[in-house]
Design a protein around this motif. Structure first.
Motif, PDB file in Angstrom:
ATOM      1  N   ALA A 188       7.591  -2.099   1.618  1.00 27.99           N
ATOM      2  CA  ALA A 188       6.693  -1.948   2.634  1.00 27.99           C
ATOM      3  C   ALA A 188       7.452  -2.246   3.930  1.00 27.99           C
ATOM      4  CB  ALA A 188       5.342  -2.845   2.650  1.00 27.99           C
ATOM      5  N   LEU A 189       8.143  -3.342   3.869  1.00 25.64           N
ATOM      6  CA  LEU A 189       9.128  -3.509   5.080  1.00 25.64           C
ATOM      7  C   LEU A 189      10.343  -2.591   5.136  1.00 25.64           C
ATOM      8  CD1 LEU A 189       9.526  -7.480   4.988  1.00 25.64           C
ATOM      9  CD2 LEU A 189       8.714  -6.308   6.834  1.00 25.64           C
ATOM     10  N   ILE A 230       1.559  -6.593 -12.123  1.00 26.03           N
ATOM     11  CA  ILE A 230       0.240  -7.155 -11.167  1.00 26.03           C
ATOM     12  C   ILE A 230       0.725  -8.424 -10.292  1.00 26.03           C
ATOM     13  CG2 ILE A 230      -1.923  -8.548 -10.967  1.00 26.03           C
ATOM     14  CD1 ILE A 230      -2.608  -6.864 -13.836  1.00 26.03           C
ATOM     15  N   ASP A 231       1.745  -9.103 -10.839  1.00 27.55           N
ATOM     16  CA  ASP A 231       2.016 -10.320 -10.065  1.00 27.55           C
ATOM     17  C   ASP A 231       3.348 -10.153  -9.335  1.00 27.55           C
ATOM     18  OD1 ASP A 231      -0.171 -12.001 -10.497  1.00 27.55           O
ATOM     19  OD2 ASP A 231       0.849 -12.541 -12.564  1.00 27.55           O
ATOM     20  N   GLN A 237      -6.726   3.180  -7.814  1.00 28.65           N
ATOM     21  CA  GLN A 237      -5.137   2.805  -7.242  1.00 28.65           C
ATOM     22  C   GLN A 237      -4.656   4.406  -7.144  1.00 28.65           C
ATOM     23  OE1 GLN A 237      -3.866   0.469 -10.368  1.00 28.65           O
ATOM     24  NE2 GLN A 237      -3.197  -1.192  -8.716  1.00 28.65           N
ATOM     25  N   VAL A 272       1.440   1.328   5.729  1.00 25.76           N
ATOM     26  CA  VAL A 272       2.363   1.102   4.915  1.00 25.76           C
ATOM     27  C   VAL A 272       1.957  -0.236   4.344  1.00 25.76           C
ATOM     28  CG1 VAL A 272       4.648   0.293   4.905  1.00 25.76           C
ATOM     29  CG2 VAL A 272       4.330   2.619   5.654  1.00 25.76           C
ATOM     30  N   PHE A 273       1.470  -1.320   5.155  1.00 27.70           N
ATOM     31  CA  PHE A 273       1.229  -2.548   4.785  1.00 27.70           C
ATOM     32  C   PHE A 273      -0.321  -2.778   4.111  1.00 27.70           C
ATOM     33  CE2 PHE A 273       4.560  -3.244   8.034  1.00 27.70           C
ATOM     34  CZ  PHE A 273       5.477  -3.900   7.175  1.00 27.70           C
ATOM     35  N   TYR A 330      -1.910  -0.567   2.432  1.00 27.78           N
ATOM     36  CA  TYR A 330      -1.984  -0.115   1.148  1.00 27.78           C
ATOM     37  C   TYR A 330      -1.579  -0.809   0.018  1.00 27.78           C
ATOM     38  CZ  TYR A 330      -0.368   2.974  -2.788  1.00 27.78           C
ATOM     39  OH  TYR A 330      -0.055   3.353  -4.120  1.00 27.78           O
ATOM     40  N   THR A 366       4.383  -9.483  -6.225  1.00 28.55           N
ATOM     41  CA  THR A 366       4.058  -9.364  -4.788  1.00 28.55           C
ATOM     42  C   THR A 366       5.223  -9.152  -3.913  1.00 28.55           C
ATOM     43  OG1 THR A 366       2.012 -10.600  -5.302  1.00 28.55           O
ATOM     44  CG2 THR A 366       2.603 -10.459  -2.991  1.00 28.55           C
ATOM     45  N   LEU A 388      -2.701  -2.536  -4.546  1.00 33.71           N
ATOM     46  CA  LEU A 388      -1.624  -2.913  -5.348  1.00 33.71           C
ATOM     47  C   LEU A 388      -1.504  -4.412  -5.781  1.00 33.71           C
ATOM     48  CD1 LEU A 388       1.164  -0.301  -4.267  1.00 33.71           C
ATOM     49  CD2 LEU A 388      -0.598  -0.008  -6.053  1.00 33.71           C
ATOM     50  N   GLU A 422       6.456   1.897  -5.644  1.00 32.90           N
ATOM     51  CA  GLU A 422       5.343   0.857  -5.376  1.00 32.90           C
ATOM     52  C   GLU A 422       4.023   0.819  -6.198  1.00 32.90           C
ATOM     53  OE1 GLU A 422       4.482  -0.114  -1.303  1.00 32.90           O
ATOM     54  OE2 GLU A 422       3.879   1.732  -0.956  1.00 32.90           O
ATOM     55  N   TYR A 423       3.733   1.953  -6.129  1.00 31.01           N
ATOM     56  CA  TYR A 423       2.565   2.393  -7.217  1.00 31.01           C
ATOM     57  C   TYR A 423       2.539   1.906  -8.551  1.00 31.01           C
ATOM     58  CZ  TYR A 423      -0.899   5.263  -9.778  1.00 31.01           C
ATOM     59  OH  TYR A 423      -1.864   5.667 -10.522  1.00 31.01           O
ATOM     60  N   THR A 437       7.152   5.032  -2.183  1.00 29.57           N
ATOM     61  CA  THR A 437       5.718   4.934  -2.269  1.00 29.57           C
ATOM     62  C   THR A 437       5.282   5.219  -3.691  1.00 29.57           C
ATOM     63  OG1 THR A 437       5.436   5.914  -0.247  1.00 29.57           O
ATOM     64  CG2 THR A 437       3.415   5.952  -1.698  1.00 29.57           C
ATOM     65  N   LEU A 491       6.628  -5.693  -3.625  1.00 29.06           N
ATOM     66  CA  LEU A 491       5.955  -4.869  -3.087  1.00 29.06           C
ATOM     67  C   LEU A 491       6.039  -4.882  -1.439  1.00 29.06           C
ATOM     68  CD1 LEU A 491       2.739  -4.895  -5.033  1.00 29.06           C
ATOM     69  CD2 LEU A 491       4.447  -2.873  -4.808  1.00 29.06           C
ATOM     70  N   TRP A 492       6.146  -6.257  -0.818  1.00 31.73           N
ATOM     71  CA  TRP A 492       6.299  -6.492   0.400  1.00 31.73           C
ATOM     72  C   TRP A 492       7.655  -5.938   0.905  1.00 31.73           C
ATOM     73  CZ3 TRP A 492       2.807  -7.414   3.671  1.00 31.73           C
ATOM     74  CH2 TRP A 492       1.667  -8.227   3.297  1.00 31.73           C
ATOM     75  N   GLY A 497       2.814  -1.638  -8.706  1.00 35.08           N
ATOM     76  CA  GLY A 497       1.397  -2.111  -8.480  1.00 35.08           C
ATOM     77  C   GLY A 497       0.599  -2.054  -9.841  1.00 35.08           C
ATOM     78  N   VAL A 498       0.841  -1.007 -10.554  1.00 40.05           N
ATOM     79  CA  VAL A 498       0.008  -0.802 -11.850  1.00 40.05           C
ATOM     80  C   VAL A 498       0.425  -1.487 -12.703  1.00 40.05           C
ATOM     81  CG1 VAL A 498      -0.438   1.142 -13.294  1.00 40.05           C
ATOM     82  CG2 VAL A 498      -0.861   1.725 -10.903  1.00 40.05           C
TER      83      VAL A 498
END
Lengths: 191, 74
Positions: free
Chosen positions: B48-49, B38-39, A53, A177-178, A180, B41, A185, B30-31, B27, B44-45, B34-35
């Motif tokens: 990203a959008l 975990i769930d 990661q 961006v999507f 990654y 999601t 993650l 979101e890192y 960024t 994170l979407w 993610g770390v």
């Protein structure tokens, strides 16, 4: 009648139609990447490939930084600043190459699976490989633009090639961006 | 005239920097999501959008496509 023909053959008109064509190409290319993204969730669901990661964050940061310098380069040439344009483009090329080294040269080598091992491995190599190919073509495009820029072929009034290369480069960034979060993650590591 | 163009260029440079700073913060955010979670999601979407929208609007200059003046620098 003559005026009408002149208006349609002018640089501004051509730039407008070129821009529309480029965006249509980008839209069609986006569907291919969208298909890959859907495949990832179909095959892996709430799991993800076993990847570093931290390395994902590093290569993502490199690509974002390259987009920043590309934006600076394009802004510079819009105002006739050729030195700023050349410096920004060269930095973008360097960072794009570093991104490729990070993904293909490092991540592909340290990944604890081979391409045909399982669904997670297959989708990882397909997604990153297809994206890396776009980064590579973007770098080649930028090298061409840089060489032409050094010869003084672009000005504040005429620089469509620079704008096109910049839009393509940023599109490659948008795709990542999507990709990654989808690869690095989201979800638990696939067993 | 030249001074005005220079000011405009610096203004656009600043905008590019602000967009980059926002992208960098998102960024890193979101890192950690993610770390740690975990769930998570959907956040994170969302991130990203948001990042994609910023790049498309401010770096890819989508509004230029709809501009009346093809070389409008505004």
């Amino acid at each position: 009648m003559t005026t009408h023909v002149d208006a349609r053959s002018g640089y501004q008109y051509k730039t407008g139609t070129n821009r529309l064509g480029l965006w249509l190409f980008i839209l069609s290319d986006a569907f291919v990447f969208g298909g890959l993204l859907v495949s990832r969730f179909y095959l892996l669901g709430r799991t993800r490939p076993d990847l570093s990661q931290l390395l994902g964050l590093i290569v993502t940061s490199i690509l974002l930084l390259s987009s920043f310098f590309m934006n600076r380069a394009e802004t510079a040439i819009r105002f006739g600043d050729k030195k700023g344009f050349l410096n920004g483009t060269l930095l973008t090329i360097t960072l794009g190459t570093l991104f490729l080294i990070g993904v293909v040269g490092v991540e592909w080598q340290i990944a604890p699976f081979s391409a045909g091992e399982n669904a997670a491995a297959s989708i990882f190599y397909t997604m990153t490989g297809f994206h890396a190919f776009h980064v590579l073509t973007g770098v080649i495009l930028l090298v061409i633009v840089y060489r032409k820029g050094r010869k003084g072929l672009y000005s504040a009034e005429r620089h469509w090639a620079v704008e096109a290369a910049a839009i393509y480069w940023h599109f490659v960034d948008v795709v990542w961006v999507f990709f990654y979060p989808a690869l690095y993650l989201m979800g638990r590591i696939a067993s | 005239m030249e001074e005005r163009a220079n000011e405009k260029k610096l203004e656009l440079f600043r905008l590019g920097l602000v967009v980059f700073a926002i992208l960098a913060v998102l960024t890193i955010g979101e890192y950690f999501i993610g770390v740690i979670a975990i769930d998570w999601t959907w956040p994170l979407w969302g991130i990203a959008l948001l990042k994609a929208a910023l790049i498309v609007r401010d770096y890819m200059h989508l509004p230029r496509l709809l501009s009346q003046d093809e070389e409008d620098h505004s």
